[in-house]
Write an enzyme that holds these catalytic residues in place. Structure first.
Site, mmCIF file in Angstrom:
data_model
loop_
_atom_site.group_PDB
_atom_site.id
_atom_site.type_symbol
_atom_site.label_atom_id
_atom_site.label_comp_id
_atom_site.label_asym_id
_atom_site.label_seq_id
_atom_site.Cartn_x
_atom_site.Cartn_y
_atom_site.Cartn_z
ATOM 1 N N HIS A 88 -3.098 7.279 0.000
ATOM 2 C CA HIS A 88 -3.527 5.849 -0.095
ATOM 3 C C HIS A 88 -3.862 5.203 -1.045
ATOM 4 O O HIS A 88 -3.896 4.290 -1.379
ATOM 5 C CB HIS A 88 -4.861 5.862 1.076
ATOM 6 C CG HIS A 88 -4.592 5.899 2.472
ATOM 7 N ND1 HIS A 88 -4.955 7.104 3.216
ATOM 8 C CD2 HIS A 88 -3.722 5.068 3.107
ATOM 9 C CE1 HIS A 88 -4.373 6.412 4.643
ATOM 10 N NE2 HIS A 88 -3.529 5.378 4.496
ATOM 11 N N ARG A 133 -4.863 -2.361 6.908
ATOM 12 C CA ARG A 133 -5.620 -1.121 7.271
ATOM 13 C C ARG A 133 -6.974 -1.389 6.907
ATOM 14 O O ARG A 133 -7.648 -1.336 5.980
ATOM 15 C CB ARG A 133 -5.168 -0.392 6.107
ATOM 16 C CG ARG A 133 -3.480 0.290 6.053
ATOM 17 C CD ARG A 133 -3.447 1.164 4.869
ATOM 18 N NE ARG A 133 -2.246 2.113 4.922
ATOM 19 C CZ ARG A 133 -1.088 1.719 4.343
ATOM 20 N NH1 ARG A 133 -0.847 0.736 3.701
ATOM 21 N NH2 ARG A 133 0.188 2.516 4.632
ATOM 22 N N ARG A 149 -5.127 -2.606 12.319
ATOM 23 C CA ARG A 149 -5.340 -1.242 12.579
ATOM 24 C C ARG A 149 -6.711 -1.050 12.935
ATOM 25 O O ARG A 149 -7.607 -1.257 11.865
ATOM 26 C CB ARG A 149 -4.459 -0.382 11.812
ATOM 27 C CG ARG A 149 -4.548 1.055 12.062
ATOM 28 C CD ARG A 149 -3.941 1.899 11.306
ATOM 29 N NE ARG A 149 -4.424 1.914 9.827
ATOM 30 C CZ ARG A 149 -3.832 2.698 8.883
ATOM 31 N NH1 ARG A 149 -2.631 3.135 9.210
ATOM 32 N NH2 ARG A 149 -4.489 2.821 7.778
ATOM 33 N N GLU A 166 2.924 8.207 14.671
ATOM 34 C CA GLU A 166 3.015 8.985 13.390
ATOM 35 C C GLU A 166 2.441 10.612 13.469
ATOM 36 O O GLU A 166 2.609 11.310 12.579
ATOM 37 C CB GLU A 166 1.848 8.338 12.506
ATOM 38 C CG GLU A 166 0.774 8.011 13.020
ATOM 39 C CD GLU A 166 -0.356 7.189 12.096
ATOM 40 O OE1 GLU A 166 -0.039 6.924 11.053
ATOM 41 O OE2 GLU A 166 -1.270 6.901 12.503
ATOM 42 N N ASN A 208 4.597 7.535 6.771
ATOM 43 C CA ASN A 208 3.808 8.743 5.857
ATOM 44 C C ASN A 208 3.159 9.897 6.446
ATOM 45 O O ASN A 208 3.352 10.871 6.152
ATOM 46 C CB ASN A 208 2.669 7.654 5.218
ATOM 47 C CG ASN A 208 3.059 6.519 4.382
ATOM 48 O OD1 ASN A 208 4.383 6.514 4.073
ATOM 49 N ND2 ASN A 208 2.378 5.585 4.373
ATOM 50 N N ASP A 209 2.389 9.511 7.717
ATOM 51 C CA ASP A 209 1.857 10.530 8.411
ATOM 52 C C ASP A 209 2.870 11.363 9.212
ATOM 53 O O ASP A 209 2.914 12.563 9.339
ATOM 54 C CB ASP A 209 0.899 10.004 9.314
ATOM 55 C CG ASP A 209 -0.402 9.934 8.477
ATOM 56 O OD1 ASP A 209 -0.828 10.662 7.820
ATOM 57 O OD2 ASP A 209 -1.199 8.705 8.758
ATOM 58 N N ARG A 241 0.157 15.040 2.570
ATOM 59 C CA ARG A 241 0.737 13.827 1.631
ATOM 60 C C ARG A 241 0.155 13.606 0.159
ATOM 61 O O ARG A 241 0.725 13.061 -0.584
ATOM 62 C CB ARG A 241 0.715 12.668 2.428
ATOM 63 C CG ARG A 241 -0.576 12.219 2.786
ATOM 64 C CD ARG A 241 -0.465 11.163 4.058
ATOM 65 N NE ARG A 241 -0.686 9.819 3.645
ATOM 66 C CZ ARG A 241 -0.679 8.973 4.262
ATOM 67 N NH1 ARG A 241 -0.658 8.915 5.784
ATOM 68 N NH2 ARG A 241 -0.690 7.466 3.820
ATOM 69 N N CYS A 259 6.100 0.818 9.353
ATOM 70 C CA CYS A 259 5.126 0.260 8.213
ATOM 71 C C CYS A 259 4.808 1.404 7.145
ATOM 72 O O CYS A 259 4.108 1.326 6.543
ATOM 73 C CB CYS A 259 3.832 -0.157 9.039
ATOM 74 S SG CYS A 259 3.102 1.115 10.149
#
Ligand code: PEP
Ligand code: MG
Length: 690
Positions: A293, A400, A436, A532, A555-556, A566, A603
């Site tokens: 992040h 986010r 989110r 995810e 990403n996840d 990550r 996303c």
């Protein structure tokens, strides 16, 4: 009043230990003693070490000393004598030698954004809580000053103990620096200013110490002398100690000068979010990966950033000169003049950075064979809102929201959140925005709760919300109310299956009923699920029947599908976005959504990497959401490709056995089909196992 002229003749100038000796001599006299630089008139109180150091008097500096009082002549004699004896520094200690580490040092990491920056190191050790402002009632101001004095006393005791130990174990020559620390601590410039600030601003002691400390540090980092500037880290140490003693916690938050490069073992995303961008030019961290992040925010803010530098932090000192090259994923400590020159030439010839490469083109982009692709923006910080328009995004595909919680331990109120979501609606325009629910936990907002043994697998995202229903209800209410102003949707992060969706929807339905009963203005929202984690992929068909849309968090998805943290640079080799297992997951999710006739917005960071975006289109994605600054590049690439051709490549990739195979395939196919779009060096580089 009497005065004399002086010249600094000692090799290291009027540095910390020399200044400490000067304070000791000056303090024996009653007269006031002022030092003045002859070249610029800067003045310092000769009884204050902090004041003296800010003169930045290196060897050869001409000064005037002005004495005023009953013993002025004796005072002048003593000080002139001290100058002529080079501050009584007869012994030469190793610790006083200019740092041997001034040789150029290159370290390889991973560039996670654009740009080349030359600046000064500002070391920042995380694990510290931020220092926050509190307004103190008039009646409590005395108590606050007392608290500060207690912290000073405690710091003094600690420093005396450290000094005694250093003397015993390392010898007097190495312990001297703690004398200087002790003098800093007792210096009226620090203590008086902090107490004055507490009273004048009705501030808590932590905040006052931080503000005054930051001011001193910023003077320091601007000093035009390498050796003296480095002593800024001594002041930093003392301020940190004071703050730690005030808060009862670890380290804290530093000063920023004009060209700061934050160097840290790791940074919390909330810290990056709070950085003063007027001053911070770049960040360089030992940990982190492309999708951490912290890296995502750095990209969003247009901050030059290199992560995954392993043990770089410990090699630096605050004030060191540093070159950060995010294009090559490299940092250079103490760059030589010729390196700097070389880099300046490269920076000029490389053309504008992504940040400058703005376009006003907006709306969906069409591939050569007529497929319309929406390019939306991922945002987290209000400072990024403007970028949604600047880069021509089709609204906000992912907000986010947890960055509304960047103050550890503080949930923002319904009204504060309502304000933020309303601003989001305004900037998103007709295409709308997707908020989110707090994705707290994992690497984000970890201070909101006790640390878990395995936070990424712990009480994160929707699990956190379901365990903290009051916070969830507040957020849901704020979203429902803001959606009366314009198109807003809500997405539930990290659902494991449809049961999580149902639980979250239950709360949303209850809040809809509450708002209706309270006769508040609100509007119902579309509800989506983030796909995810592997269990959500494997049950995507069921989930698709109960939500309005999917968001694919690649990403996840990579992290959880491949069981690779990550943010951990040690395993970055195994973080393979193009792993066939990840592609199956994406493919399956897209198919499930198509069958249920709901849209999918991709996303994760994959969508903002042009080559990966093409592959996503090949798999059937038509809605991509990314860091706003990446939109123009992705737009250009998408407008020049053929979706049918992308499909051919994607189908081949789905047949491959390993990430290496997929990457080879992508490199070869893309270079052959679109040589002008993907010359060799624009394709993602294979990670090295090192
Ligand atoms: C993702 O996981 O891909 C995503 C978009 O969300 P985040 O990066 O915030 O976890
Ligand atoms: Mg995610």
């Amino acid at each position: 009043m009497a005065e004399r002229r002086l010249q600094v003749t000692s090799r290291l100038g009027l540095h910390a230990r020399a200044a400490a000796n000067l304070v000791r001599v000056a303090s024996k006299f009653e007269s006031s003693l002022t030092l003045q630089r002859l070249d610029g008139g800067a003045e310092a109180d000769a009884k204050s070490i902090l004041s003296i150091l800010t003169l930045a008097a290196s060897r050869g500096t001409d000064l005037k000393i002005i004495a005023h009082g009953i013993d002025e002549q004796q005072a002048l004699d003593a000080i002139v004598g001290l100058f002529s004896r080079d501050f009584d520094e007869t012994e030469k200690y190793d610790v006083e030698q200019p740092s041997p580490a001034t040789q150029e040092l290159r370290c390889k990491g991973l560039g996670v954004s654009d740009g080349i920056v030359l600046g000064r190191v500002l070391r920042l050790q995380e694990g510290t809580r931020g220092v926050y402002r509190a307004v103190i009632a008039e009646a409590d101001l005395e108590r606050e000053r007392h608290r500060f004095r207690v912290a000073v006393r405690l710091s003094r005791r600690q420093l005396e103990a450290i000094k005694a130990r250093a003397e015993k174990e390392l010898g007097r020559g190495h312990a001297y620096i703690f004398d200087a620390h002790l003098l800093f601590l007792e210096d009226a410039k620090l203590t008086r200013d902090v107490e004055d600030y507490i009273v004048r601003e009705r501030a808590n002691a932590e905040w006052a110490a931080k503000v005054v400390g930051d001011r001193l540090l910023s003077i320091y980092t601007q000093i035009n002398d390498d050796y003296l500037r480095e002593r800024g880290s001594d002041i930093e140490d003392v301020i940190q100690r004071l703050l730690a003693n005030l808060t009862g916690e670890g380290p804290k938050y530093p000063n920023l000068s004009e060209d700061s490069v934050i160097v840290s073992p790791d940074l919390l995303p909330s810290t990056v979010a709070e950085l003063n961008l007027k001053h911070v030019k770049a960040i360089a961290t030992d940990a982190g990966g492309w999708t951490s992040h912290m890296a995502i925010i750095a990209r969003g803010l247009g901050l030059t950033a290199v992560v995954g530098l392993r043990d770089f932090y410990q090699r630096t000192r605050t004030g060191d000169q540093i070159l950060v090259d995010a294009r090559r994923g490299e940092v250079i400590l103490h760059p030589t003049a010729s390196t700097i020159e070389q880099y300046q030439a490269t920076a000029e010839s490389a053309g504008p950075s992504l940040r400058e490469d703005k376009t006003v083109e907006s709306g969906p982009v069409e591939t050569q064979d007529g497929v319309l692709i929406s390019l939306r923006a991922n945002v987290e910080l209000p400072t990024e809102f403007q970028a949604v328009r600047d880069f021509g995004a089709c609204g906000v595909g992912l907000f986010r929201s947890e960055f509304l919680l960047s103050r550890p331990g503080l949930m923002s109120s319904e009204e504060q959140q309502y304000g933020a979501y309303k601003a989001l609606v305004d900037v998103a325009g007709e295409h709308g925005a997707i908020v989110r629910l707090f994705d707290v936990g994992g690497e984000v907002g970890s201070e909101l709760k006790e640390r878990e043994r395995n936070p990424a697998l712990g009480l994160r995202a929707v699990r956190f919300s379901l365990r903290n229903k009051a916070a969830m209800r507040t957020q849901v209410r704020a979203i429902l109310r803001a959606s009366a102003v314009g198109p807003l949707s809500l997405v539930i992060p990290m659902v494991a299956d449809v049961a999580d969706v149902r639980r979250a929807k239950q709360v949303i339905t209850e809040e809809v009923a509450h708002l209706a009963a309270e006769q508040k203005q609100f509007s119902e929202v579309q509800i989506g699920a983030m796909i995810e984690v592997p269990s959500a992929v494997l049950t995507a068909e069921t989930i698709a029947k109960e939500v309005d849309f999917f968001e694919l968090g690649t990403n996840d998805l990579v992290q959880y599908t491949l069981a690779v943290d990550r943010g951990n640079d040690k395993v970055s080799y195994w973080f393979r976005t193009l792993h066939p297992a990840v592609l199956y997951g994406i493919n399956r999710t897209l198919l499930a959504a198509r069958e249920a006739n709901i849209p999918v917005i991709v996303c994760g960071e994959m969508a903002s990497t042009p080559a990966y975006a093409v592959l996503l289109i090949g798999l059937g994605a038509i809605d991509l959401s990314m860091t706003p600054a990446m939109i123009p590049r992705v737009r250009t690439v998408v407008s020049r490709i053929n979706a049918d051709e992308a499909r051919e490549v994607a189908l081949k990739c789905l047949q491959a056995a390993t990430a290496d195979d997929v990457e080879d395939l992508v490199r070869n196919e893309f270079r052959t089909r679109w040589p002008e779009l993907f010359p060799l060096n624009t394709l993602p580089k294979p990670p090295q196992i090192s």
